[in-house]
Every structure is written in C-alpha cells, then in structure tokens.
Design a protein around this motif. Structure first.
Motif, PDB file in Angstrom:
ATOM      1  N   ARG A 153       7.080  12.510  -0.643  1.00  0.00           N
ATOM      2  CA  ARG A 153       8.532  12.336  -0.621  1.00  0.00           C
ATOM      3  C   ARG A 153       9.089  11.758  -1.920  1.00  0.00           C
ATOM      4  O   ARG A 153      10.306  11.757  -2.116  1.00  0.00           O
ATOM      5  N   LEU A 154       8.230  11.237  -2.780  1.00  0.00           N
ATOM      6  CA  LEU A 154       8.695  10.587  -4.003  1.00  0.00           C
ATOM      7  C   LEU A 154       8.846  11.602  -5.133  1.00  0.00           C
ATOM      8  O   LEU A 154       8.028  12.517  -5.282  1.00  0.00           O
ATOM      9  N   SER A 155       9.863  11.414  -5.948  1.00  0.00           N
ATOM     10  CA  SER A 155       9.985  12.216  -7.161  1.00  0.00           C
ATOM     11  C   SER A 155       8.936  11.762  -8.173  1.00  0.00           C
ATOM     12  O   SER A 155       8.292  10.716  -8.004  1.00  0.00           O
ATOM     13  N   ASP A 156       8.763  12.531  -9.235  1.00  0.00           N
ATOM     14  CA  ASP A 156       7.772  12.174 -10.243  1.00  0.00           C
ATOM     15  C   ASP A 156       8.076  10.812 -10.859  1.00  0.00           C
ATOM     16  O   ASP A 156       7.176   9.982 -11.035  1.00  0.00           O
ATOM     17  N   ASP A 157       9.344  10.561 -11.167  1.00  0.00           N
ATOM     18  CA  ASP A 157       9.716   9.276 -11.774  1.00  0.00           C
ATOM     19  C   ASP A 157       9.490   8.133 -10.795  1.00  0.00           C
ATOM     20  O   ASP A 157       8.990   7.065 -11.178  1.00  0.00           O
ATOM     21  N   ASP A 158       9.878   8.339  -9.515  1.00  0.00           N
ATOM     22  CA  ASP A 158       9.694   7.285  -8.515  1.00  0.00           C
ATOM     23  C   ASP A 158       8.216   7.007  -8.275  1.00  0.00           C
ATOM     24  O   ASP A 158       7.810   5.859  -8.078  1.00  0.00           O
ATOM     25  N   LEU A 159       7.400   8.062  -8.292  1.00  0.00           N
ATOM     26  CA  LEU A 159       5.963   7.870  -8.081  1.00  0.00           C
ATOM     27  C   LEU A 159       5.359   7.060  -9.217  1.00  0.00           C
ATOM     28  O   LEU A 159       4.550   6.153  -8.981  1.00  0.00           O
ATOM     29  N   ARG A 160       5.742   7.372 -10.449  1.00  0.00           N
ATOM     30  CA  ARG A 160       5.230   6.585 -11.583  1.00  0.00           C
ATOM     31  C   ARG A 160       5.635   5.128 -11.451  1.00  0.00           C
ATOM     32  O   ARG A 160       4.847   4.213 -11.734  1.00  0.00           O
ATOM     33  N   GLU A 161       6.863   4.900 -11.002  1.00  0.00           N
ATOM     34  CA  GLU A 161       7.339   3.526 -10.843  1.00  0.00           C
ATOM     35  C   GLU A 161       6.561   2.795  -9.757  1.00  0.00           C
ATOM     36  O   GLU A 161       6.176   1.629  -9.924  1.00  0.00           O
TER      37      GLU A 161
ATOM     38  N   VAL B  50       0.863  -1.181   0.000  1.00  0.00           N
ATOM     39  CA  VAL B  50       0.000   0.000   0.000  1.00  0.00           C
ATOM     40  C   VAL B  50       0.896   1.226   0.000  1.00  0.00           C
ATOM     41  O   VAL B  50       1.889   1.281   0.735  1.00  0.00           O
ATOM     42  N   LEU B  51       0.555   2.205  -0.827  1.00  0.00           N
ATOM     43  CA  LEU B  51       1.331   3.446  -0.870  1.00  0.00           C
ATOM     44  C   LEU B  51       0.669   4.478   0.040  1.00  0.00           C
ATOM     45  O   LEU B  51      -0.440   4.939  -0.258  1.00  0.00           O
ATOM     46  N   PRO B  52       1.304   4.850   1.167  1.00  0.00           N
ATOM     47  CA  PRO B  52       0.703   5.862   2.047  1.00  0.00           C
ATOM     48  C   PRO B  52       0.772   7.248   1.412  1.00  0.00           C
ATOM     49  O   PRO B  52       1.744   7.586   0.726  1.00  0.00           O
ATOM     50  N   GLY B  53      -0.261   8.057   1.665  1.00  0.00           N
ATOM     51  CA  GLY B  53      -0.296   9.400   1.119  1.00  0.00           C
ATOM     52  C   GLY B  53       0.926  10.233   1.470  1.00  0.00           C
ATOM     53  O   GLY B  53       1.509  10.878   0.587  1.00  0.00           O
ATOM     54  N   PRO B  54       1.356  10.264   2.747  1.00  0.00           N
ATOM     55  CA  PRO B  54       2.536  11.070   3.070  1.00  0.00           C
ATOM     56  C   PRO B  54       3.777  10.677   2.275  1.00  0.00           C
ATOM     57  O   PRO B  54       4.637  11.524   2.008  1.00  0.00           O
TER      58      PRO B  54
END
Length: 900
Positions: free
Chosen positions: A582-590, A574-578
């Motif tokens: 902290r994630l970069s755009d590339d890391d979030l897409r991944e 599960v990806l927590p909202g907070p």
C-alpha cells in the motif's frame, strides 16, 4: 493449470474456488485422471520440472573479462604501440591483458560449476490416483488434474488444491519464511489471501510435516509458485557492483588525464624545438607509462585472494567483484529462519500455576533440574502426546518428526528425563491432533492407572479443565491467570502449548474424549538465535552497517527475535508485508529509515524492500535460504545464500554462498571485503601516484627547455618492470586491525579517496623536486646526458621502493608495520631493485634502456633524496592523526567529491 479461453475474464485463483468448481476446471474427479488423459496432458504441459537456466557460454565469460574502461585504455595503448612498430611494448601489454582475463575466467567458471544444481528441488517420486488406482510415479510425470496423495515426510510435487486432510501440517518455510509448520484444510479462502494464508493449498517444494492429505495438482513445472520465482530470478537484472561503478569513474578520469597529458607534452615539446617524431614517441611512451596497465591484473589477483580468504572462512564467492561489495555494504537485509536462528523449535520457558521457569538447552551430561510436581507432569505430558524422536549424535541431539513435538522431547531431556523410558508406558488410546479440535491426547498406563495426557491450544484445554495443579496440590482453575500468562508469552514471540492430565479409574472407550482435566501449565517455545549472531550484529553496527530483518514470520515472533539479537529495541515498530503493497516508493523509503523489521513478507515484498533501500543510496546485501528469497538475492548488490539448508534456487541467484549457514560468517566476510578493497585502493594509489609524477616530471623538463630526463624505453621499464613487481605484491598485504571501526564507503566515493588524492600531491612534490634536481646536478657537473637520465630513472625507482612503506597503510606510520607481515612485498621490492641494478651493469640492457653504470657517490645522493618521500608522507599522516576529526570534517565539507 488449464487455461481459460482467449479473451475470457481471468477465473478466480484456485484457493478461492469450492471443490466442485476446481474439479470442473481441471476436468478431473475423485478417481483421478485416466491414464490416457494423463499422457495427453504430459505432452501438452510438459514434464513437471523447473527449466534450468542455460549455462553461460565460455566465450561470454571470457569476453566479460575485457569489459572494463581500464582494459579499453590498454587496448588502445597496445594498438598505438603496434602502429609505431614497437612490438616488445605491445607484447607486454597484451600479456598483461591475457593474464588478467585468464585469472578472472578461471575463477568465474569454477564458481558457476560449483553452484549449478537448480533441479534438485523437484520431488523425485509422487503418489497419485489414476483410473481409481493408487500409483507411484516419477515426480516429473505429475500433470494438472492429477489427484496427488500426501503423507508425512513427503516433498509436495506440484501446486495442489487440497480436497481432504487428516491432521495435515505443511512446512512451507522455503516459500514463506515461516519457521513453523502450518495446518491445512480443504475449505476455500479469500481470493486476496497471501501465499502464507492459503491454508487449502500445498505448494511445490514444501514438505509434509505430519498428517495425510490429498488434492488436485493445479500447476506443474514452471507454472508453479516455485517456477514463477525461478523465472523472475532470470528476468531480474544483476546490478553493477560498487567496485565496478568506481572502476568506470576512475578509468574515465585516467583516460582524460592521459590524453591531455600526452597532447600537452607533445605540443610543448614541438613548441620548444624538439622534433615532432621524437615528441610523438615520448608522448606515446608517457601515455603508456601513466596508464596503470598493471592495475587490472592486480585487481583480479586481489579479488581472487579475497575469494580464497573468504572460502577459508566458509564464504564461497561466485563472481570476483562481489568480494569487495560486502566491504561497501551499508544495509544487510536478513531472513530470520535458518539465517539468524537455528531453524528448529526449542522450549525456552515453562509456566505452571507455581510460576515461570526458564529452561536450559539439552546437552550430554547436563545436571538434572529440581522440578516441582506440576513442572514434572507438564514435561511428561509433552513426551506422552508425541510422535517425534530424539537421539544423541556425538555432542548434540538430533531429532526427527514434527519440530514442535521434537522441541517437547528436548525440553524433557534438558530437565534430565529419558523420553524413551517414559514412552514405554503402554498406550491405551491415542487421539491425533486435528485442526478443528486443536488438541491431541494419549491415554497411557501411567504409575498404575489409566491417565489422559493432553496437549494443545490453551483456550481448548481450559474448556476441558476444572482444576489446575500447584506445588501444594490441585486448586480451582484460574482461567484468567492462565490466559494472561499465555498472552504474555505469545507477545514475546513464543509459540505456546498447554498441557493437562487426568488419572482415570478405568481405561477409556474408543469414542471417549478427555473431560474434567487438571491443567498443568504452558510450554513456550521459539526458534532460537544461532550462537554468535548477536555479537556479529553488534559488530556490524560498530562497522556502520545496519541490519534489517525481512521474514515471513508473524510480527510478534519477528519483533521478539529482533529485540533479543539487538536488531531493534523492544516494542520497536514492525512493517507488515501487506502494508508494503500500500505504500508508495517514497513512503516505503521513509518507513525503512525508521523500521528494522519487516514481517509477513512475501517474495514481492522482500524484492521491493531491497529496491527501496538501493534507491535510497544504500549498498544492500540480502541473506536468505528459501525460494522466496531468490528474487531479492538477485536484485541486491550482493545476494548471500545458505549453503547447507538453502535451496538450490537461492544459491543460483546469490553472489555469495555461506557454507556453514551462519550469519556470523557474513561479519567475517565483511572484514575480508574491506581488506580486499583496501588492497585495491593501495595498489591504485601506488600506480597512480607513480604515473602522475612521471607526467609532471616530463612536462616540467619540457617547460624548462631541458633535455628529457627519461627516454621512452626508460619510462616503460619504470612502469612495466619495477612497478609491476611491487604492485602485485601489494595485493597480498594483510588487513589492518581497525578495518571494521570505520563506516562503509559511500557509493559516490572513488577508488582513491580525497585524502589519497591529497597524499598523491604530498608524495609527488619531493619526487618531482628530487628527480629534477639530481638530473640537473649531473648535467651541471659534466655528466653525459645518458648518465643524467640514468640517475633520474634510478632515483624514481628508489622513490618507488620507499613509497611502498607509505602505501601499506592510509593511517598508520610506515615504521609501525613490519616488512615481514607481507613477505611477498619484501621479496618483490628486493627483486625489483635487483633487476634494475642488473640492468645498469649488463651490456644488453644498457643498450636497450640507454643507461650507464653509476658511481658510489651518485648512489648515496639518490638514496638520501629518495628517502625524503617517507618524511613528507609521515608528516602528512601525523597531521591527519592529530587533527583527524576537524580535518576530516573540513575535507568532507570543503572538498569536491572525487570523480574517480
């Protein structure tokens, strides 16, 4: 909020300030504001209401109907025909443009009027202290610094910093997406706490579930969290729909082809000796004939029909292009509370020292359950310590009061009990729930003895219990076993409440509290999924659509519901909202490629998730009902709001509104969206294949130095009359059964697929050869040029009629689809052929079109030749069906992606 001085550092947020500093900044106190000061602040800050988004002017909506590259081409064609003083053709094109604009304008204005209700979230009345006296005022008159009084059932009128609470529980699901009410307190919290964790605040638009409280209004109107979200919606640009992107690419391609074709035909004609004036007229007529001027109208009609079909399935579309977008959707980002679930708590399981038991939902006529003594007392305790109400309305139970307490009543009803009869026992003492105690209790005269009934957090009740009840009687308390059971239930996303009791010898005193209790067990509850949602999610998966849950709930609850519905396997990450912050755009897409659940998501998290998915190439639909969903609804390719439980802010931001709040309706809307696009694609294929073969026929005749097979008036007749009737009827084509068995279209795919471009060539070869062959046949056997041109024109009309059978399905044989499935198409084809036959034999049209009556033998030859298009396309379809997997793989790897 009272602003800081210019250049001063930003003060800490209200939720992080102690009460004295809050009062100092607001210039207020325990007696509230003086009436004169309140009036001054009302003039300074304005009324406590959301500024409505200005309605779109009618002329902007009208001009928007002309923002299409295809429309631009038609406007250019109309201007050219006017320059050539061809008033009739210019008038026909103008009529097409006006019809298209009127349909789109009417639909958009009607949809906008039906959803404009942004103001209804502001509380109509509020209770405040002014000059030390309690007053009830209009909600719009609340100002920063007012001391606002809250009680059960009220909607919070402004953003409030709480100063005093008594068992106050706030439902802030419209802001945070949490399915449960949250207890409030008056102590400051960490400055970095997200909205969901600011327990000393009550935000505008949220609802008081139970208890009482008071606090200072720190923000009103557009300065509230609610107002900030409403403002961000208006700043969020609405992205182009996939259909609009495809239309632009398609129109550019058509424009280039038309310009080059007209230029080449003009130059070739002049080069072989034709007069420049004659060839200019032919080039213009050819350009008008090749441009699919009927396409905008058919697009609009097809989309309007999709709107009507979706409305019958409880999906209300606000803008026409959104009809098709769901058919292209690759990811649905859905809220949990009220969208996937019913937004009401339900006891799913009972645990007693004798074991666990699942509990069925309540319903009229349900058979009583054979309960053990601990289970019976466990349910009775939930009824006795309860202020909610439940009553039968038709075939379902309606509830009022705290959702958790209502769930306990429904659990007892499901077991065959009557809460009203149980609660008829006299009340000897009530101790309400307090967040510090974490339990509530009621002492009743039960079965002839004063009896404590207690419910609350398992840890707190264990502290006050000395034994636990088993089916065979009381035994020593096994604290570890109870905590293990509570932990296991909570790990599956349940909210767990414990119950205990104790029979007394004498009624308790007013200051007594329950001690020496007998522990009864646990009731585990959860907001249950809506019926049919699991099947709808499975259907989306089969259709190649990924479902991602984005919710404000805790990770355990979100994970449990996701596993139950098939969104993610049990134990999936599960990806927590907070963490999104902290994630970069590339890391979030991944991360989003691997994660199907985002929990504890604030509005900015949901918005960023949508943007990341779109940046990853997805066509994103987002569902939601709360204010917190609105920015993401606006940023998505298509926003889907709830019509019943949804807020007006969400509906204002959405492209589609579900009248029944049911995720299942989205699945139905996906089907309708795909059917709509398939019909648009069929019409486009039909018109483009007709126009392309006309272009090639004229160019071939010029190259062979033959007379022109058709004059300008005949080209226009063929395109505007015979095609114009049939292409409109194609928009009514019913969907194919396997429309949801294929993956969504890629954003880069054109309106016409590579397979259909290929089929344009397959269908064009017999038309090219057949038309030129019959034209030459007539000339070689002594027919006049007008007679030969009439044969060429009529052959093309017949080719079009046969080609309609090919166009009705990209994959199925024309002989498997009954002509009666689409009576409009059958009637339209008969009407087009009848008009053409009449034109051949009526003197006025003979003169205008320069046609002649045809012999019986000529008709047979033309029908025989025109039918060959069916054989050619049927052979192509058979080839694709037989060698489909290998063929599609070859085409996908070898072919250059379509640019239109």
């Amino acid at each position: 909020m009272l602003p800081a001085g210019e250049g001063a550092p930003a003060p800490p947020p209200w939720h992080a300030l102690p009460l004295p500093e809050v009062e100092a900044r607001l210039g207020t106190g325990p007696h509230g504001l003086p009436a004169a000061e309140a009036a001054s602040r009302l003039a300074r800050f304005g009324p406590n209401e959301l500024e409505p988004a200005p309605p779109t002017p009618w002329y902007i909506t009208l001009l928007r109907q002309f923002r299409s590259p295809v429309i631009y081409i038609l406007l250019a064609a109309a201007l050219v025909t006017l320059v050539l003083r061809d008033v009739v053709d210019a008038a026909v094109i103008a009529a097409v443009l006006l019809l298209n604009a009127s349909i789109g304008f009417t639909q958009e204005r009607r949809a906008e009027r039906s959803v404009r209700a942004l103001m209804s979230l502001v509380a109509p009345r509020a209770r405040v202290l002014r000059d030390g006296h309690e007053r009830e005022i209009e909600g719009r008159d609340v100002v920063p610094g007012d001391l606002v009084l809250l009680e059960s059932g009220m909607r919070v009128p402004a953003d409030i910093r709480l100063v005093q609470v008594t068992g106050l529980v706030i439902d802030q699901s419209l802001l945070t997406g949490e399915s449960e009410g949250v207890a409030r307190h008056a102590d400051p919290v960490d400055e970095a706490a997200p909205i969901a964790d600011r327990a000393c605040m009550a935000y505008s638009g949220s609802i008081v579930v139970r208890g009482r409280g008071r606090g200072y209004a720190v923000a009103t109107g557009m300065a509230t969290e609610l107002g900030a979200i409403a403002g961000s919606i208006r700043e969020q640009a609405t992205p182009q729909t996939p259909l609009q992107e495809r239309m632009e690419r398609f129109a550019r391609t058509i424009g280039v082809i038309v310009a080059l074709g007209a230029l080449v035909s003009f130059l070739l004609g002049v080069a072989v000796g034709e007069s420049p004036s004659q060839m200019f007229k032919v080039a213009v007529a050819l350009a008008v004939a090749v441009v699919p001027e009927g396409l905008p109208v058919v697009f609009t009609v097809a989309l309007a029909l999709g709107v009507r079909r979706m409305a019958r399935r409880n999906a209300i579309i606000r803008k026409l292009p959104a009809v098709e977008t769901l058919g292209s959707t690759t990811v649905i980002g859905t809220d949990k509370t009220g969208t996937l679930t019913e937004n009401r708590m339900t006891v799913r399981e009972l645990w007693t020292p004798g074991g666990a038991r699942p509990l069925p939902p309540p319903g009229p006529g349900a058979a009583p359950i054979d309960l053990t003594p601990p289970e019976r007392l466990l349910l009775i305790a939930g009824v006795m310590t309860n202020e909610a109400d439940a009553f039968l309305a038709g075939d379902v139970y309606e509830t009022s009061g705290d959702p958790t307490e209502a769930a306990l009543l429904l659990a007892a009803i499901a077991a065959g009990m009557e809460p009203a009869e149980l609660r008829a026992a006299p009340v000897l003492l009530d101790i309400p729930f307090e967040s510090e105690r974490q339990y509530s209790t009621s002492c009743r005269d039960f079965e002839g003895a004063p009896t404590w009934f207690v419910k609350g957090a398992p840890e707190r009740l264990l502290e006050r219990s000395t034994a636990m009840l088993t089916p065979s009687g009381p035994v020593p308390l096994d604290r570890e076993a109870v905590l293990a059971a509570a932990h296991e239930l909570a790990s599956r996303g349940h909210r767990v409440l414990a119950m205990a009791y104790r029979a007394l010898e004498a009624p308790p005193g007013p200051d007594d509290h329950p001690e020496g209790l007998v522990f009864l067990g646990l009731q585990a509850m959860m907001d249950p999924p809506r019926p049919g949602v699991r099947e709808a999610i499975a259907g989306c998966r089969d259709a190649g659509i990924r479902v991602v849950m984005i919710t404000g709930d805790h990770a355990a609850t979100a994970s449990a519901i996701a596993a139950e519905l098939g969104i993610a396997p049990p134990g999936a990450p599960v990806l927590p909202g907070p963490e999104v912050d902290r994630l970069s755009d590339d890391d979030l897409r991944e991360r989003l490629r691997e994660t199907a659940v985002v929990a504890r998501a604030a509005p900015e998290h949901k918005l960023r998730v949508v943007q990341a998915l779109r940046a990853d190439g997805h066509v994103v639909a987002v569902t939601g009902d709360g204010v917190n969903d609105a920015p993401a609804l606006r940023a998505a390719d298509i926003g889907v709001a709830m019509g019943r439980s949804g807020t007006d802010v969400a509906r204002e931001a959405a492209d589609m509104v579900l009248a029944d709040d049911n995720f299942v309706t989205i699945y139905a809307a996906v089907e309708e969206g795909r059917v709509t696009f398939e019909n648009v694609r069929k019409v486009t294929f039909f018109l483009v294949s007709n126009g392309a073969v006309l272009l090639v026929v004229i160019l071939a005749a010029v190259l062979f130095q033959w007379p022109l097979p058709m004059v300008a008036a005949q080209l226009l007749w063929l395109n505007l009359v015979t095609s114009g009737i049939q292409d409109l009827a194609l928009a009514f084509e019913p969907g194919e059964k396997d429309v949801l068995k294929f993956p969504p279209r890629r954003r880069s795919d054109g309106i016409i697929s590579p397979l259909l471009w290929e089929r344009t060539v397959v269908a064009g070869i017999p038309r090219l050869i057949g038309t030129l062959a019959l034209f030459r046949w007539e000339l070689d056997h002594g027919a006049s040029l007008e007679s030969a041109q009439t044969v060429a024109l009529t052959t093309m009309v017949l080719f079009q009629a046969f080609h309609l059978g090919n166009v009705r399905s990209e994959r199925q044989s024309a002989f498997t689809r009954s002509p009666f499935l689409n009576p409009f198409l059958l009637i339209g084809t008969i009407a087009a052929l009848s008009l053409h036959v009449a034109a051949l034999y009526l003197p006025p049209t003979q003169f205008v079109l320069r046609v002649e009556p045809l012999s019986f033998e000529a008709w047979w030859r033309m029908i025989a030749v025109a039918s060959t298009i069916l054989l050619a396309v049927e052979a192509h379809k058979l080839w694709v069906r037989r060698f489909g997997p290998v063929y599609r793989l070859f085409v996908r790897r070898a072919a250059v992606s379509s640019t239109a």
